[in-house]
Design a protein around this motif. Structure first.
Motif, short mmCIF file in Angstrom:
data_model
loop_
_atom_site.label_atom_id
_atom_site.label_comp_id
_atom_site.label_asym_id
_atom_site.label_seq_id
_atom_site.Cartn_x
_atom_site.Cartn_y
_atom_site.Cartn_z
N VAL A 29 0.75 -1.09 0.02
CA VAL A 29 0.08 0.07 0.04
C VAL A 29 1.02 1.08 -0.04
O VAL A 29 0.59 2.32 -0.63
N LEU A 30 2.10 1.16 0.84
CA LEU A 30 2.82 2.54 0.93
C LEU A 30 3.37 2.81 -0.58
O LEU A 30 3.78 3.76 -0.60
N TYR A 31 4.00 1.49 -1.20
CA TYR A 31 4.66 1.84 -2.53
C TYR A 31 3.65 2.06 -3.39
O TYR A 31 4.00 2.98 -4.43
N ALA A 32 2.50 1.77 -3.43
CA ALA A 32 1.60 2.03 -4.30
C ALA A 32 1.00 3.57 -4.38
O ALA A 32 0.79 4.11 -5.20
N ASN A 33 1.11 4.12 -3.00
CA ASN A 33 0.74 5.43 -2.69
C ASN A 33 1.91 6.55 -2.66
O ASN A 33 1.80 7.69 -2.25
N GLY A 34 3.03 6.06 -2.59
CA GLY A 34 4.12 6.76 -2.41
C GLY A 34 4.26 7.42 -0.99
O GLY A 34 4.58 8.64 -0.88
N ARG A 35 3.78 6.69 -0.02
CA ARG A 35 3.90 7.07 1.43
C ARG A 35 5.13 6.56 2.22
O ARG A 35 5.11 5.37 2.04
N GLY A 36 6.24 7.26 2.58
CA GLY A 36 7.31 6.83 3.27
C GLY A 36 8.38 6.14 2.40
O GLY A 36 9.33 5.98 2.90
N VAL A 37 8.00 5.89 1.12
CA VAL A 37 8.87 5.39 0.05
C VAL A 37 8.50 6.20 -1.31
O VAL A 37 7.59 6.79 -1.43
N LEU A 38 9.57 6.08 -2.13
CA LEU A 38 9.10 6.48 -3.38
C LEU A 38 8.24 5.57 -3.95
O LEU A 38 8.16 4.33 -3.99
N ARG A 39 6.97 6.37 -4.90
CA ARG A 39 6.02 5.48 -5.43
C ARG A 39 6.86 4.49 -6.27
O ARG A 39 7.57 4.84 -7.26
N ASP A 40 6.27 3.45 -6.22
CA ASP A 40 6.95 2.22 -7.27
C ASP A 40 5.96 1.05 -7.27
O ASP A 40 5.63 0.11 -6.60
N ASP A 41 5.29 1.36 -8.33
CA ASP A 41 4.37 0.25 -8.84
C ASP A 41 4.69 -1.16 -8.90
O ASP A 41 4.06 -2.36 -8.63
N VAL A 42 5.94 -1.48 -9.25
CA VAL A 42 6.54 -2.70 -9.40
C VAL A 42 6.58 -3.45 -8.19
O VAL A 42 6.45 -4.54 -7.83
N GLU A 43 7.38 -2.51 -7.29
CA GLU A 43 7.43 -2.85 -5.82
C GLU A 43 6.08 -3.18 -5.34
O GLU A 43 6.05 -4.26 -4.36
N ALA A 44 5.21 -2.20 -5.37
CA ALA A 44 3.69 -2.54 -4.68
C ALA A 44 3.16 -3.77 -5.44
O ALA A 44 2.85 -4.54 -4.51
N TYR A 45 3.35 -4.10 -6.57
CA TYR A 45 2.87 -5.43 -7.18
C TYR A 45 3.34 -6.62 -6.58
O TYR A 45 3.07 -7.50 -6.48
N ARG A 46 4.86 -6.50 -6.65
CA ARG A 46 5.50 -7.64 -5.70
C ARG A 46 5.04 -8.02 -4.34
O ARG A 46 4.80 -8.98 -4.02
N TRP A 47 4.78 -6.91 -3.40
CA TRP A 47 4.54 -7.18 -2.30
C TRP A 47 3.03 -7.66 -2.27
O TRP A 47 2.52 -8.39 -1.46
N PHE A 48 2.18 -7.06 -3.01
CA PHE A 48 0.90 -7.65 -2.97
C PHE A 48 0.67 -8.95 -3.53
O PHE A 48 -0.01 -9.55 -2.98
#
Length: 276
Positions: A211-230
């Motif tokens: 969620v944080l990666y998908a929204n760029g909160r506390g980390v740079l927004r990174d949809d690949v990383e968001a996809y990975r963790w999801f």
């Protein structure tokens, strides 16, 4: 020192001393039977030797006998008997016994359910550095069970457990940081603790890191990383992770999705290897 390690020989000498009534030897012999080191594993025999030492007041044997009663190993499962032996060891300052007695009070196992008593025993263990007790005490402060609700105290105890590597405490500390409850809101710190918990396989933390990666909160927004963790969280059964993964996937190119799948697969392989 000066002789090769041989637990079978050690068991023989412990037995001789145990038969003479030495509590430490009785307890050590019980431990060998419980773990199958130097002797054939036999929980009933372990319970018998633990009991002899426990009745002489040896705190470690009292705790171990309590565990056997709680788990029903070598003896009939009996939470009341477990609580009796845990209390004897807890009164002598054994942190794990204090935690275990607190857990029984929290759960109503063998004793009347009593959140205040649970908090009291968790606190004793937590003050000795027991990470599970620290985490449980933090939870009681969040929920106001047996103590007044206090998010700052919850964060303090979660922090102590998180520093010791407790994955649940790391996740819960991340929740407080993300929400600004009891602490100043800090998404960077929340991401830090979610990541530590996620790397240990804590599914909720994996989802929240996504969620944080998908929204760029506390980390740079990174949809690949968001996809990975999801994806990792979805594979572990998190109820929202698959849907969130599919939402993020709409923003990815086929190559990026393939990259995310590869990263998730590699993480899973490394995690399984660490667990072996």
């Amino acid at each position: 020192t000066g002789v090769p390690r041989d637990e079978a020989i050690a068991a023989g000498w412990y037995r001789k001393a145990a038969q003479q009534g030495l509590a430490g030897a009785q307890s050590n012999l019980g431990l060998l039977y419980a773990t199958g080191r130097g002797v054939r594993q036999d929980y009933a025999e372990a319970a018998e030797w633990y009991r002899k030492a426990a009745e002489q007041g040896l705190a470690s044997a009292q705790f171990n006998l309590g565990l056997l009663h709680a788990e029903g190993r070598g003896v009939t499962q009996d939470y009341a008997a477990a609580a009796t032996w845990f209390r004897k060891a807890a009164d002598q300052g054994i942190a794990r016994a204090q935690y275990s007695l607190g857990f029984q009070y929290a759960s109503g196992l063998g004793v009347g359910q009593d959140a205040a008593a649970a908090a009291g025993w968790y606190r004793k263990a937590a003050e000795q550095g027991d990470a599970e007790a620290q985490s449980r005490l933090g939870f009681l402060y969040v929920k106001g069970l047996g103590v007044r609700p206090d998010f700052a105290e919850a964060a303090r105890w979660y922090g102590k457990a998180a520093d010791q590597g407790d994955a649940g405490a790391q996740f819960n500390l991340g929740l407080l940081l993300a929400a600004g409850r009891g602490v100043q809101r800090d998404y960077v710190a929340a991401a830090h603790w979610f990541r530590k918990s996620a790397e240990q396989g804590f599914t909720q933390a994996q989802h929240n890191l996504g969620v944080l990666y998908a929204n760029g909160r506390g980390v740079l927004r990174d949809d690949v990383e968001a996809y990975r963790w999801f994806s990792i969280a979805a594979a572990a059964g998190h109820p929202k992770a698959a849907g969130n993964r599919d939402l993020v996937a709409r923003r990815l190119t086929p190559a990026q999705r393939a990259d995310g799948d590869r990263l998730a697969r590699e993480w899973g392989e490394k995690f399984k290897a660490r667990k072996r």
